[in-house]
Motif scaffolding. Sequence first.
Motif, mmCIF file in Angstrom:
data_model
loop_
_atom_site.group_PDB
_atom_site.id
_atom_site.type_symbol
_atom_site.label_atom_id
_atom_site.label_comp_id
_atom_site.label_asym_id
_atom_site.label_seq_id
_atom_site.Cartn_x
_atom_site.Cartn_y
_atom_site.Cartn_z
ATOM 1 N N UNK A 177 3.238 -11.748 11.277
ATOM 2 C CA UNK A 177 3.263 -11.558 9.823
ATOM 3 C C UNK A 177 2.239 -10.502 9.404
ATOM 4 N N UNK A 178 2.694 -9.576 8.580
ATOM 5 C CA UNK A 178 1.804 -8.586 7.970
ATOM 6 C C UNK A 178 1.994 -8.624 6.457
ATOM 7 N N UNK A 179 0.983 -8.242 5.701
ATOM 8 C CA UNK A 179 1.207 -8.102 4.256
ATOM 9 C C UNK A 179 2.158 -6.942 3.997
ATOM 10 N N UNK A 180 3.068 -7.126 3.050
ATOM 11 C CA UNK A 180 3.965 -6.028 2.661
ATOM 12 C C UNK A 180 3.174 -5.129 1.718
ATOM 13 N N UNK A 181 2.435 -4.210 2.314
ATOM 14 C CA UNK A 181 1.495 -3.384 1.552
ATOM 15 C C UNK A 181 1.816 -1.913 1.746
ATOM 16 N N UNK A 182 1.923 -1.207 0.636
ATOM 17 C CA UNK A 182 2.121 0.228 0.670
ATOM 18 C C UNK A 182 0.996 0.925 -0.068
ATOM 19 N N UNK A 183 0.465 1.991 0.520
ATOM 20 C CA UNK A 183 -0.613 2.762 -0.113
ATOM 21 C C UNK A 183 -0.202 4.226 -0.138
ATOM 22 N N UNK A 184 -0.280 4.828 -1.313
ATOM 23 C CA UNK A 184 0.011 6.252 -1.481
ATOM 24 C C UNK A 184 -1.307 6.924 -1.855
ATOM 25 N N UNK A 185 -1.806 7.783 -0.969
ATOM 26 C CA UNK A 185 -3.136 8.373 -1.146
ATOM 27 C C UNK A 185 -3.031 9.850 -1.522
ATOM 28 N N UNK A 186 -3.779 10.227 -2.539
ATOM 29 C CA UNK A 186 -3.889 11.624 -2.928
ATOM 30 C C UNK A 186 -5.332 12.077 -2.840
ATOM 31 N N UNK A 187 -5.598 13.333 -3.180
ATOM 32 C CA UNK A 187 -6.971 13.837 -3.075
ATOM 33 C C UNK A 187 -7.855 13.421 -4.254
ATOM 34 N N UNK A 188 -7.262 12.699 -5.240
ATOM 35 C CA UNK A 188 -8.050 12.236 -6.380
ATOM 36 C C UNK A 188 -7.978 10.721 -6.589
ATOM 37 N N UNK A 189 -7.108 10.062 -5.809
ATOM 38 C CA UNK A 189 -6.980 8.623 -5.989
ATOM 39 C C UNK A 189 -5.897 8.050 -5.097
ATOM 40 N N UNK A 190 -5.666 6.754 -5.243
ATOM 41 C CA UNK A 190 -4.625 6.117 -4.423
ATOM 42 C C UNK A 190 -3.942 4.991 -5.187
ATOM 43 N N UNK A 249 3.439 8.790 -13.089
ATOM 44 C CA UNK A 249 1.970 8.880 -13.074
ATOM 45 C C UNK A 249 1.494 9.904 -12.035
ATOM 46 N N UNK A 250 2.192 9.992 -10.906
ATOM 47 C CA UNK A 250 1.837 10.991 -9.895
ATOM 48 C C UNK A 250 2.057 12.397 -10.448
ATOM 49 N N UNK A 251 3.178 12.607 -11.144
ATOM 50 C CA UNK A 251 3.456 13.909 -11.763
ATOM 51 C C UNK A 251 2.394 14.272 -12.798
ATOM 52 N N UNK A 252 1.841 13.258 -13.438
ATOM 53 C CA UNK A 252 0.797 13.474 -14.443
ATOM 54 C C UNK A 252 -0.578 13.708 -13.808
ATOM 55 N N UNK A 253 -0.650 13.622 -12.468
ATOM 56 C CA UNK A 253 -1.897 13.918 -11.763
ATOM 57 C C UNK A 253 -2.781 12.730 -11.483
ATOM 58 N N UNK A 254 -2.247 11.525 -11.558
ATOM 59 C CA UNK A 254 -3.060 10.314 -11.433
ATOM 60 C C UNK A 254 -3.774 10.199 -10.090
ATOM 61 N N UNK A 255 -3.169 10.719 -9.017
ATOM 62 C CA UNK A 255 -3.844 10.663 -7.702
ATOM 63 C C UNK A 255 -4.044 12.052 -7.112
ATOM 64 N N UNK A 256 -3.769 13.086 -7.897
ATOM 65 C CA UNK A 256 -3.891 14.452 -7.397
ATOM 66 C C UNK A 256 -2.727 14.791 -6.486
ATOM 67 N N UNK A 257 -2.979 15.594 -5.471
ATOM 68 C CA UNK A 257 -1.938 15.976 -4.516
ATOM 69 C C UNK A 257 -1.755 14.872 -3.481
ATOM 70 N N UNK A 258 -0.517 14.442 -3.295
ATOM 71 C CA UNK A 258 -0.232 13.385 -2.325
ATOM 72 C C UNK A 258 -0.541 13.862 -0.912
ATOM 73 N N UNK A 259 -1.287 13.040 -0.178
ATOM 74 C CA UNK A 259 -1.689 13.387 1.180
ATOM 75 C C UNK A 259 -1.085 12.465 2.237
ATOM 76 N N UNK A 260 -1.094 11.163 1.958
ATOM 77 C CA UNK A 260 -0.672 10.214 2.992
ATOM 78 C C UNK A 260 -0.075 8.955 2.384
ATOM 79 N N UNK A 261 0.923 8.409 3.093
ATOM 80 C CA UNK A 261 1.501 7.109 2.754
ATOM 81 C C UNK A 261 1.293 6.189 3.948
ATOM 82 N N UNK A 262 0.719 5.024 3.686
ATOM 83 C CA UNK A 262 0.572 3.994 4.717
ATOM 84 C C UNK A 262 1.403 2.793 4.281
ATOM 85 N N UNK A 263 2.229 2.296 5.178
ATOM 86 C CA UNK A 263 3.103 1.189 4.788
ATOM 87 C C UNK A 263 3.378 0.276 5.981
#
Length: 321
Positions: free
Chosen positions: A230-243, A134-148
């Motif tokens: 305890x923290x939530x096991x949460x990963x976020x991949x942010x691009x310039x068009x979505x996350x 989905x990222x290759x298809x442009x779903x979030x645009x260009x990847x900018x940041x990963x928060x984990x």
Amino acid sequence: MSTWGILGCGTIANEMAATFQKMGHEIYGVANRTPEKAEKFADKYGVKHVFETYEEMLADENIDIIYVATPHSMHYENMKQAVNAGKHILCEKAITVNVAQLEEVLELAEEKGVVVREAMTISHMPLYKKLKERIKEGAIGNTKMVQVNFGSNKGYDSTQRFFALEAAGGALLDIGVYATAFARTFLSEMPNTILTTVEYLETGADEQSGIIMKNTKGEMVVMCLTLRAKQPKRGVVTGDKGYIEVYEYPRACKATITNTATGEVETVEAGKTEDALKYEVEAMEAAIEGNLEDDCQIITKDTMRILTSIKTQWGMKYPFE
């Protein structure tokens, strides 16, 4: 069908043995430093052979693959022995405690013509292949940041391996390996800049840390690890068009993709959480047959390079290093 031997009888080994049963795989043999524990394990899972020593198991020509489920402080020596015996290896994470150990094992494996892979769920869950598509298809645009994040509160006990420096305990290798593998999965290349700070346990092992990384493409990672909160096991991949958001990311089968312009949310599902170890076994056997192309080895090597760099910056060494 390949013949498996299991080294170690802890929690994850029990989970893997149950997976083998579910798949209809026979477990040929088991070895453990406590023979009585191996006997009970064999009775529980119908294992044919209980070996008194690891050397005895490695000497059995009927075994093709060794699943290494010992503490990660022992992986390096365990894997070297297995590779020298001509066995393929599926090894639990963290696969080694530093990148030099990993490189030595992989070079030896290449010489001996055997396959060594890390049992990293993130590299095998079908969801991640779909998300990368989905990222290759442009779903979030260009990847900018990963928060984990990864935080667990195990209840402090200085005698447990999770907290013992001599057992390579601490948040970095025990849980940070998951967060780092998640981050590297979504980066287009290795980070070349790593900034980090750490808080230590009374034992000298790392309790918690903050880590910021960046590569030459400007992609950044922000990572938080802790063993006593305890923290939530949460990963976020942010691009310039979505996350992309992924919860319970080590064995995730579901994620959401949010379009930041429209607010539209897409749900992406693939695989089953309960089949996480099954995917590892299938990939291992396919790799041995030469029928697998994936990025597991790249993720494993780069993850260990990152973890080693972080630990080096801290100036933290395990007593046996």
